[in-house]
Design an enzyme around this catalytic site. Structure first.
Site, PDB file in Angstrom:
ATOM      1  N   GLY A  61      40.364  27.773  41.302  1.00 26.51           N
ATOM      2  CA  GLY A  61      41.718  28.337  41.301  1.00 26.51           C
ATOM      3  C   GLY A  61      42.130  28.928  42.635  1.00 26.51           C
ATOM      4  N   SER A  67      22.844  48.640  44.796  1.00 30.27           N
ATOM      5  CA  SER A  67      22.168  48.931  43.527  1.00 30.27           C
ATOM      6  C   SER A  67      21.554  47.620  43.037  1.00 30.27           C
ATOM      7  CB  SER A  67      23.172  49.448  42.500  1.00 30.27           C
ATOM      8  OG  SER A  67      24.048  48.409  42.102  1.00 30.27           O
ATOM      9  N   TYR A  81      23.751  29.932  56.266  1.00 32.24           N
ATOM     10  CA  TYR A  81      22.604  30.851  56.185  1.00 32.24           C
ATOM     11  C   TYR A  81      21.731  30.606  54.958  1.00 32.24           C
ATOM     12  CZ  TYR A  81      25.815  33.939  53.455  1.00 32.24           C
ATOM     13  OH  TYR A  81      26.694  34.466  52.542  1.00 32.24           O
ATOM     14  N   ARG A 120      36.146  40.303  51.714  1.00 33.33           N
ATOM     15  CA  ARG A 120      34.819  40.860  51.400  1.00 33.33           C
ATOM     16  C   ARG A 120      33.830  40.789  52.558  1.00 33.33           C
ATOM     17  NH1 ARG A 120      36.953  38.180  46.837  1.00 33.33           N
ATOM     18  NH2 ARG A 120      36.986  39.548  45.024  1.00 33.33           N
TER      19      ARG A 120
HETATM   20  C1  HXC Z   1      28.160  47.678  47.466  1.00 34.93           C
HETATM   21  C2  HXC Z   1      29.159  46.804  45.558  1.00 34.93           C
HETATM   22  C3  HXC Z   1      30.271  46.356  46.317  1.00 34.93           C
HETATM   23  C4  HXC Z   1      30.272  46.630  47.726  1.00 34.93           C
HETATM   24  C5  HXC Z   1      30.572  45.787  44.243  1.00 34.93           C
HETATM   25  N1  HXC Z   1      29.410  46.432  44.286  1.00 34.93           N
HETATM   26  N2  HXC Z   1      31.130  45.720  45.467  1.00 34.93           N
HETATM   27  N3  HXC Z   1      28.123  47.454  46.123  1.00 34.93           N
HETATM   28  N4  HXC Z   1      29.199  47.289  48.245  1.00 34.93           N
HETATM   29  N5  HXC Z   1      31.270  46.235  48.520  1.00 34.93           N
HETATM   30  C6  HXC Z   1      28.519  46.712  43.156  1.00 34.93           C
HETATM   31  C7  HXC Z   1      29.193  47.570  42.106  1.00 34.93           C
HETATM   32  O1  HXC Z   1      29.148  48.948  42.433  1.00 34.93           O
HETATM   33  C8  HXC Z   1      28.350  47.250  40.871  1.00 34.93           C
HETATM   34  O2  HXC Z   1      27.112  47.904  40.883  1.00 34.93           O
HETATM   35  C9  HXC Z   1      28.012  45.775  41.062  1.00 34.93           C
HETATM   36  O3  HXC Z   1      28.172  45.513  42.466  1.00 34.93           O
HETATM   37  C10 HXC Z   1      28.963  44.867  40.293  1.00 34.93           C
HETATM   38  O4  HXC Z   1      30.289  45.165  40.698  1.00 34.93           O
HETATM   39  P1  HXC Z   1      31.565  44.853  39.804  1.00 34.93           P
HETATM   40  O5  HXC Z   1      32.768  45.231  40.592  1.00 34.93           O
HETATM   41  O6  HXC Z   1      31.394  45.451  38.437  1.00 34.93           O
HETATM   42  O7  HXC Z   1      31.429  43.247  39.631  1.00 34.93           O
HETATM   43  P2  HXC Z   1      32.518  42.151  39.297  1.00 34.93           P
HETATM   44  O8  HXC Z   1      33.803  42.793  38.804  1.00 34.93           O
HETATM   45  O9  HXC Z   1      31.839  41.132  38.446  1.00 34.93           O
HETATM   46  O10 HXC Z   1      32.872  41.527  40.725  1.00 34.93           O
HETATM   47  C11 HXC Z   1      31.931  40.730  41.385  1.00 34.93           C
HETATM   48  C12 HXC Z   1      32.022  40.901  42.918  1.00 34.93           C
HETATM   49  C13 HXC Z   1      33.505  40.685  43.388  1.00 34.93           C
HETATM   50  C14 HXC Z   1      31.078  39.896  43.530  1.00 34.93           C
HETATM   51  C15 HXC Z   1      31.596  42.319  43.258  1.00 34.93           C
HETATM   52  O11 HXC Z   1      33.581  40.844  44.795  1.00 34.93           O
HETATM   53  C16 HXC Z   1      34.036  39.329  43.014  1.00 34.93           C
HETATM   54  O12 HXC Z   1      34.629  39.166  41.932  1.00 34.93           O
HETATM   55  N6  HXC Z   1      33.840  38.300  43.873  1.00 34.93           N
HETATM   56  C17 HXC Z   1      34.240  36.904  43.569  1.00 34.93           C
HETATM   57  C18 HXC Z   1      34.821  36.207  44.749  1.00 34.93           C
HETATM   58  C19 HXC Z   1      34.091  36.293  46.055  1.00 34.93           C
HETATM   59  O13 HXC Z   1      33.219  37.181  46.227  1.00 34.93           O
HETATM   60  N7  HXC Z   1      34.451  35.448  47.033  1.00 34.93           N
HETATM   61  C20 HXC Z   1      33.869  35.453  48.326  1.00 34.93           C
HETATM   62  C21 HXC Z   1      32.873  34.371  48.453  1.00 34.93           C
HETATM   63  S1  HXC Z   1      32.623  34.221  50.162  1.00 34.93           S
HETATM   64  P3  HXC Z   1      26.849  49.308  40.060  1.00 34.93           P
HETATM   65  O14 HXC Z   1      25.387  49.592  40.250  1.00 34.93           O
HETATM   66  O15 HXC Z   1      27.760  50.324  40.691  1.00 34.93           O
HETATM   67  O16 HXC Z   1      27.231  49.005  38.616  1.00 34.93           O
HETATM   68  C22 HXC Z   1      31.193  33.474  50.543  1.00 34.93           C
HETATM   69  C23 HXC Z   1      31.178  32.995  51.980  1.00 34.93           C
HETATM   70  C24 HXC Z   1      29.843  32.994  52.631  1.00 34.93           C
HETATM   71  O17 HXC Z   1      30.322  33.345  49.746  1.00 34.93           O
HETATM   72  C25 HXC Z   1      29.827  32.573  54.091  1.00 34.93           C
HETATM   73  C26 HXC Z   1      30.959  32.989  54.991  1.00 34.93           C
HETATM   74  C27 HXC Z   1      30.866  32.490  56.422  1.00 34.93           C
HETATM   75  P1  NAP Z   2      37.003  32.522  46.850  1.00 39.67           P
HETATM   76  O1  NAP Z   2      38.423  32.049  46.940  1.00 39.67           O
HETATM   77  O2  NAP Z   2      36.779  33.956  46.568  1.00 39.67           O
HETATM   78  O3  NAP Z   2      36.253  31.626  45.787  1.00 39.67           O
HETATM   79  C1  NAP Z   2      35.282  32.061  44.899  1.00 39.67           C
HETATM   80  C2  NAP Z   2      35.673  31.607  43.499  1.00 39.67           C
HETATM   81  O4  NAP Z   2      34.587  31.835  42.600  1.00 39.67           O
HETATM   82  C3  NAP Z   2      36.892  32.324  42.931  1.00 39.67           C
HETATM   83  O5  NAP Z   2      37.839  31.361  42.516  1.00 39.67           O
HETATM   84  C4  NAP Z   2      36.355  33.110  41.735  1.00 39.67           C
HETATM   85  O6  NAP Z   2      37.315  33.148  40.687  1.00 39.67           O
HETATM   86  C5  NAP Z   2      35.136  32.263  41.361  1.00 39.67           C
HETATM   87  N1  NAP Z   2      34.145  33.046  40.623  1.00 39.67           N
HETATM   88  C6  NAP Z   2      33.552  34.203  40.990  1.00 39.67           C
HETATM   89  N2  NAP Z   2      32.726  34.647  40.036  1.00 39.67           N
HETATM   90  C7  NAP Z   2      32.777  33.732  39.041  1.00 39.67           C
HETATM   91  C8  NAP Z   2      32.136  33.623  37.772  1.00 39.67           C
HETATM   92  N3  NAP Z   2      31.266  34.552  37.349  1.00 39.67           N
HETATM   93  N4  NAP Z   2      32.424  32.546  36.994  1.00 39.67           N
HETATM   94  C9  NAP Z   2      33.297  31.603  37.421  1.00 39.67           C
HETATM   95  N5  NAP Z   2      33.926  31.647  38.607  1.00 39.67           N
HETATM   96  C10 NAP Z   2      33.669  32.701  39.398  1.00 39.67           C
HETATM   97  O7  NAP Z   2      36.234  32.218  48.221  1.00 39.67           O
HETATM   98  P2  NAP Z   2      36.059  30.860  49.072  1.00 39.67           P
HETATM   99  O8  NAP Z   2      35.994  31.276  50.486  1.00 39.67           O
HETATM  100  O9  NAP Z   2      37.048  29.842  48.668  1.00 39.67           O
HETATM  101  O10 NAP Z   2      34.597  30.387  48.635  1.00 39.67           O
HETATM  102  C11 NAP Z   2      34.361  29.167  47.969  1.00 39.67           C
HETATM  103  C12 NAP Z   2      32.947  28.707  48.222  1.00 39.67           C
HETATM  104  O11 NAP Z   2      32.758  28.423  49.592  1.00 39.67           O
HETATM  105  C13 NAP Z   2      31.855  29.714  47.840  1.00 39.67           C
HETATM  106  O12 NAP Z   2      30.733  29.031  47.308  1.00 39.67           O
HETATM  107  C14 NAP Z   2      31.491  30.317  49.171  1.00 39.67           C
HETATM  108  O13 NAP Z   2      30.184  30.847  49.178  1.00 39.67           O
HETATM  109  C15 NAP Z   2      31.606  29.093  50.051  1.00 39.67           C
HETATM  110  N6  NAP Z   2      31.740  29.368  51.476  1.00 39.67           N
HETATM  111  C16 NAP Z   2      32.894  29.877  51.953  1.00 39.67           C
HETATM  112  C17 NAP Z   2      33.008  30.085  53.320  1.00 39.67           C
HETATM  113  C18 NAP Z   2      34.277  30.600  53.931  1.00 39.67           C
HETATM  114  O14 NAP Z   2      34.307  30.813  55.141  1.00 39.67           O
HETATM  115  N7  NAP Z   2      35.343  30.793  53.180  1.00 39.67           N
HETATM  116  C19 NAP Z   2      31.920  29.797  54.153  1.00 39.67           C
HETATM  117  C20 NAP Z   2      30.749  29.303  53.617  1.00 39.67           C
HETATM  118  C21 NAP Z   2      30.669  29.076  52.269  1.00 39.67           C
HETATM  119  P3  NAP Z   2      37.430  34.340  39.603  1.00 39.67           P
HETATM  120  O15 NAP Z   2      37.453  35.619  40.355  1.00 39.67           O
HETATM  121  O16 NAP Z   2      38.694  34.003  38.866  1.00 39.67           O
HETATM  122  O17 NAP Z   2      36.243  34.198  38.705  1.00 39.67           O
END
Ligand code: HXC
Ligand code: NAP
Length: 290
Positions: A26, A115, A157, A209
């Site tokens: 999405g 944590s 990484y 993030r």
């Molecule tokens: C420390 C943190 C934190 C932070 C959350 N937590 N954010 N701890 N620093 N910034 C802790 C919380 O306190 C909690 O622990 C636990 O993590 C779970 O947090 P929730 O908020 O309850 O989880 P949830 O609502 O399920 O959200 C999951 C999430 C959130 C991962 C924290 O960011 C999310 O929904 N992300 C999905 C999309 C995403 O991350 N996209 C980016 C992918 S980028 P406690 O102990 O307090 O309960 C990527 C690129 C890589 O992968 C390479 C780039 C070059």
């Molecule tokens: P993004 O938009 O945040 O995408 C992450 C997606 O994962 C969101 O759509 C989120 O949707 C979904 N998601 C998270 N938790 C989930 C769960 N429990 N169940 C189902 N869906 C879940 O970030 P992005 O940058 O496009 O990242 C996409 C992919 O590329 C990831 O694998 C990331 O590691 C990789 N990547 C990105 C970069 C970059 O520079 N952007 C670099 C290297 C690798 P909901 O919140 O609705 O669940």
């Protein structure tokens, strides 16, 4: 800055007749890859936790591409939810040909500040989510004697590790191992497994993030890329479309890096000498030759 080519790469209808599941479809990169798959004639199920986001994306992509896209809410950490999402896809499209494990969670933090739940949440989304989807789809393909293609989105990484994103690094390394292991084990069923390791591609999800303020104003993600730019979505979509298409039928167990040379730049002992000016090189050469 290096040139980009954001033209669609494959011929029209290159994915016609295929049904593709895109987790995290999405938003961000998942959405970009979905858009191109639809343009190439595939049917796509996009899935993630937030149904309203998925439905809005699906409506926009139907309008933009004329393709068939199904939005199904599913938390990939829950196996039963994954099975239900796959069953819904079969009901709608009659088949699944490709699984794209793209959903992820991530944030930067010193590891000692995490944590155990914070560690869990990332590993569960990335590694458990990928193996849940892989296992559920794979069991169906094997039972039905259907070939299939798995594409996993990892990161550069995943191979080398990275400080400050340790849960993500550990989980992505697991996904890479899953990719390479199943490429061998499931090849006999006609199931291919490959991965893409992207470098920086700006998305709202990742940037909020990984580069929050005040970091964002101090750190340019393009600076460490030898090509001096970040990636364009279509560049990734072109690679993904190739790897899920039959044009890549002999590619199995591969991880393709698309990062402008970034990770190698960090790896080479003397790469930092790229900062030296010609005048400094003149001086150095003079000293050495003496
Ligand atoms: C420390 C943190 C934190 C932070 C959350 N937590 N954010 N701890 N620093 N910034 C802790 C919380 O306190 C909690 O622990 C636990 O993590 C779970 O947090 P929730 O908020 O309850 O989880 P949830 O609502 O399920 O959200 C999951 C999430 C959130 C991962 C924290 O960011 C999310 O929904 N992300 C999905 C999309 C995403 O991350 N996209 C980016 C992918 S980028 P406690 O102990 O307090 O309960 C990527 C690129 C890589 O992968 C390479 C780039 C070059
Ligand atoms: P993004 O938009 O945040 O995408 C992450 C997606 O994962 C969101 O759509 C989120 O949707 C979904 N998601 C998270 N938790 C989930 C769960 N429990 N169940 C189902 N869906 C879940 O970030 P992005 O940058 O496009 O990242 C996409 C992919 O590329 C990831 O694998 C990331 O590691 C990789 N990547 C990105 C970069 C970059 O520079 N952007 C670099 C290297 C690798 P909901 O919140 O609705 O669940």
């Amino acid at each position: 800055m290096s040139p980009t080519n954001t033209q669609p790469m494959l011929r029209d209808n290159a994915l016609a007749g295929k049904t593709i599941i895109v987790t995290g479809g999405g938003t961000g990169l998942g959405r970009a890859m979905t858009t191109y798959f639809l343009q190439l004639g595939a049917n796509v199920t996009i899935t993630s936790r937030k149904l309203e986001v998925l439905e809005a994306t699906a409506a926009e992509l139907r309008q933009q591409t004329g393709g068939k896209v199904l939005a199904v809410a599913c938390d990939v950490r829950k196996y039963e939810a994954v099975e239900a999402m796959i069953a819904r896809t079969y009901e709608e499209f009659g088949r699944v040909d490709v699984l794209l494990n793209n959903a992820a969670g991530n944030f930067i933090s010193p590891t000692e500040r995490l944590s155990h739940k914070a560690f869990d949440v990332i590993v569960d989304i990335v590694l458990k989510g990928s193996y849940n989807c892989t296992l559920a789809v794979g069991k169906r393909w094997i039972a039905e004697q259907q070939p299939g293609t798995i594409l996993n989105i990892v990161t550069t990484y995943a191979s080398v590790g990275s400080a400050f994103v340790v849960p993500s690094a550990a989980a992505k390394a697991g996904v890479l191992a899953l990719t390479r292991s199943l490429a061998v084990e499931w090849a006999k069923y006609g199931i291919r497994s490959n991965a893409i390791a992207p470098g920086p591609f700006p998305t709202e999800g990742a940037w909020s993030r990984l580069f929050p303020e005040p970091l964002a104003s101090q750190l340019d993600p393009a600076a460490s890329v030898p090509l001096k730019r970040v990636g364009q979505y279509q560049e990734l979509a072109n690679l993904a479309a190739y790897l899920v298409s039959d044009f890549s039928a002999y590619v199995n167990g591969e991880v393709v890096t698309i990062d402008g040379g970034e990770w190698l730049n960090g790896a080479g002992e003397f790469n930092k000498l790229g900062a030296l000016t010609p005048a400094m090189w003149d001086q150095i050469e003079k000293t050495m030759r003496r």
